[in-house]
Design an enzyme around this catalytic site. Sequence first.
Site, PDB file in Angstrom:
ATOM      1  N   LYS A 178      19.154  18.488  -5.534  1.00  0.00           N
ATOM      2  CA  LYS A 178      20.014  19.455  -6.233  1.00  0.00           C
ATOM      3  C   LYS A 178      20.280  19.016  -7.663  1.00  0.00           C
ATOM      4  O   LYS A 178      20.431  19.857  -8.545  1.00  0.00           O
ATOM      5  CB  LYS A 178      21.310  19.688  -5.464  1.00  0.00           C
ATOM      6  CG  LYS A 178      21.064  20.496  -4.201  1.00  0.00           C
ATOM      7  CD  LYS A 178      22.216  21.388  -3.809  1.00  0.00           C
ATOM      8  CE  LYS A 178      21.769  22.351  -2.722  1.00  0.00           C
ATOM      9  NZ  LYS A 178      22.850  23.040  -2.052  1.00  0.00           N
ATOM     10  N   LYS A 209      11.218  23.308   1.562  1.00  0.00           N
ATOM     11  CA  LYS A 209      11.956  24.103   2.557  1.00  0.00           C
ATOM     12  C   LYS A 209      12.406  25.438   1.967  1.00  0.00           C
ATOM     13  O   LYS A 209      12.627  25.556   0.756  1.00  0.00           O
ATOM     14  CB  LYS A 209      13.133  23.310   3.117  1.00  0.00           C
ATOM     15  CG  LYS A 209      14.357  23.277   2.248  1.00  0.00           C
ATOM     16  CD  LYS A 209      15.613  22.975   3.074  1.00  0.00           C
ATOM     17  CE  LYS A 209      16.833  23.229   2.188  1.00  0.00           C
ATOM     18  NZ  LYS A 209      18.041  23.545   2.868  1.00  0.00           N
ATOM     19  N   LYS A 260      18.203  29.559   0.648  1.00  0.00           N
ATOM     20  CA  LYS A 260      18.772  30.867   0.314  1.00  0.00           C
ATOM     21  C   LYS A 260      19.073  31.023  -1.166  1.00  0.00           C
ATOM     22  O   LYS A 260      19.093  32.128  -1.694  1.00  0.00           O
ATOM     23  CB  LYS A 260      20.018  31.144   1.159  1.00  0.00           C
ATOM     24  CG  LYS A 260      21.233  30.304   0.809  1.00  0.00           C
ATOM     25  CD  LYS A 260      22.447  30.770   1.577  1.00  0.00           C
ATOM     26  CE  LYS A 260      22.915  29.804   2.648  1.00  0.00           C
ATOM     27  NZ  LYS A 260      23.209  28.444   2.211  1.00  0.00           N
TER      28      LYS A 260
HETATM   29  N1  AQP Z   1      14.627  25.904   5.651  1.00  0.00           N
HETATM   30  C1  AQP Z   1      15.453  25.663   6.649  1.00  0.00           C
HETATM   31  N2  AQP Z   1      15.001  25.562   7.918  1.00  0.00           N
HETATM   32  C2  AQP Z   1      15.855  25.327   8.957  1.00  0.00           C
HETATM   33  N3  AQP Z   1      17.193  25.184   8.797  1.00  0.00           N
HETATM   34  C3  AQP Z   1      17.702  25.289   7.550  1.00  0.00           C
HETATM   35  N4  AQP Z   1      18.951  25.204   7.059  1.00  0.00           N
HETATM   36  C4  AQP Z   1      18.923  25.390   5.726  1.00  0.00           C
HETATM   37  N5  AQP Z   1      17.654  25.600   5.312  1.00  0.00           N
HETATM   38  C5  AQP Z   1      16.869  25.529   6.423  1.00  0.00           C
HETATM   39  C6  AQP Z   1      20.142  24.995   7.885  1.00  0.00           C
HETATM   40  O1  AQP Z   1      21.067  26.050   7.623  1.00  0.00           O
HETATM   41  C7  AQP Z   1      22.393  25.557   7.797  1.00  0.00           C
HETATM   42  C8  AQP Z   1      23.309  25.999   6.689  1.00  0.00           C
HETATM   43  O2  AQP Z   1      22.899  25.428   5.500  1.00  0.00           O
HETATM   44  P1  AQP Z   1      23.869  25.437   4.241  1.00  0.00           P
HETATM   45  O3  AQP Z   1      24.141  26.804   3.809  1.00  0.00           O
HETATM   46  O4  AQP Z   1      25.088  24.656   4.539  1.00  0.00           O
HETATM   47  O5  AQP Z   1      23.118  24.616   3.145  1.00  0.00           O
HETATM   48  P2  AQP Z   1      21.624  24.185   2.951  1.00  0.00           P
HETATM   49  O6  AQP Z   1      21.184  23.311   4.049  1.00  0.00           O
HETATM   50  O7  AQP Z   1      21.587  23.602   1.557  1.00  0.00           O
HETATM   51  O8  AQP Z   1      20.850  25.576   3.025  1.00  0.00           O
HETATM   52  P3  AQP Z   1      20.100  26.359   1.856  1.00  0.00           P
HETATM   53  O9  AQP Z   1      19.657  27.641   2.406  1.00  0.00           O
HETATM   54  O10 AQP Z   1      19.088  25.462   1.237  1.00  0.00           O
HETATM   55  O11 AQP Z   1      21.307  26.634   0.857  1.00  0.00           O
HETATM   56  P4  AQP Z   1      21.353  26.443  -0.694  1.00  0.00           P
HETATM   57  O12 AQP Z   1      20.143  27.142  -1.221  1.00  0.00           O
HETATM   58  O13 AQP Z   1      22.644  27.052  -1.122  1.00  0.00           O
HETATM   59  O14 AQP Z   1      21.333  24.964  -0.932  1.00  0.00           O
HETATM   60  C9  AQP Z   1      22.296  24.045   7.937  1.00  0.00           C
HETATM   61  O15 AQP Z   1      22.439  23.723   9.306  1.00  0.00           O
HETATM   62  C10 AQP Z   1      20.905  23.739   7.476  1.00  0.00           C
HETATM   63  O16 AQP Z   1      20.378  22.593   8.112  1.00  0.00           O
END
Ligand code: AQP
Length: 331
Positions: A113, A195, A198
């Site tokens: 990040k 990965k 969102k």
């Molecule tokens: N690509 C992925 N595959 C499987 N699981 C995933 N998770 C995130 N990306 C994947 C799981 O989703 C849950 C919530 O995640 P979060 O919103 O707390 O933050 P994150 O892990 O940082 O997810 P994003 O989508 O990548 O968010 P942004 O873009 O805002 O940083 C967690 O259980 C995570 O493991």
Amino acid sequence: MDKKVIYSAMQPSGVPSLGNYLGALKNWKNLQDEFNCIFAMANMHAITVRQDPSELKKNTRNLLALFLAIGIDPKEHIVYVQSDVRAHAEMSWILNCYTYMGELQRMTQFKDKSAKHEDNINAGLFTYPVLMAADILLYQADLVPVGEDQRQHLEITRDIAERFNNIYGDVFTIPEGYIPKVGARIMGLQNPERKMSKSESDNPNNVIYILDDLNNIANKIKRAVTDSDTEVRYGEDKPGISNLLNIYGAVTGKSIEEAEADFKGANYGEFKKCVADAVVEELRPIQERFKEISADKEYLNTVMAEGAERASKIADKTLAKARKKVGFAVR
Ligand code: AQP
């Protein structure tokens, strides 16, 4: 016997991706019969990256409507907005004083990040795992269902809890991770080396947002990168096909071997069509319920208010215990 406690959270940093759904949300729904569940919209985590305030508010409400649309029962379980429970910030400060810089410097999410947001490498981004530890430990969670990317944060949570307990006695339950066998790491459709996230906005074809138009979702899958081979097989040399197999397996509940067997002899076009159909049929009823629930503003307000009250009661109890241990007045 009391049911065990499950805790998990999701950031309202955009519309959840298919990765968020398959790695986390889908499992949350299935765990409700067996466990006492507490699910949060982690808006305090979301502001570690600059957010537009009105978008954040809207995304938080939409995330709640989505939790309910996938089938989370807010009467039986607790669903709340993180910033509505003040104990998170206070516990996070206490735990910061029991966490080492070296531990936080090893976190890959911080490295990723900070590379992505070079103009805003703030202290909150660095101490994100401590806030996450506070979230989990406040509710004395036994299990934390997350995707693979959160494994490292879960390990540091356990380390912080054990350190605190070693000094002060049994204050916190030591949580276990609950990471699905299939779907724990969904990759980008155009870049299957990274990965699916969102908050990624540069290439919308790389990410399936679960509220995307269904035709659009099918098209994104049909356009997903593959390779010059023709065999539908899982393997390190085939990241695009492996990712689609993983998506198919997680949606249908099949293992990777079963998914491969379903497509023995199929060409990539046929395979992609089946994956697209499976994803679309999985998301269709969720989108329909989302539309109904998100229109009922009063209901969402009630769920949020009740969730905040019930969550605060549990969190305040653990916070009081920790405050007493470190020598603060018990209020
Ligand atoms: N690509 C992925 N595959 C499987 N699981 C995933 N998770 C995130 N990306 C994947 C799981 O989703 C849950 C919530 O995640 P979060 O919103 O707390 O933050 P994150 O892990 O940082 O997810 P994003 O989508 O990548 O968010 P942004 O873009 O805002 O940083 C967690 O259980 C995570 O493991």
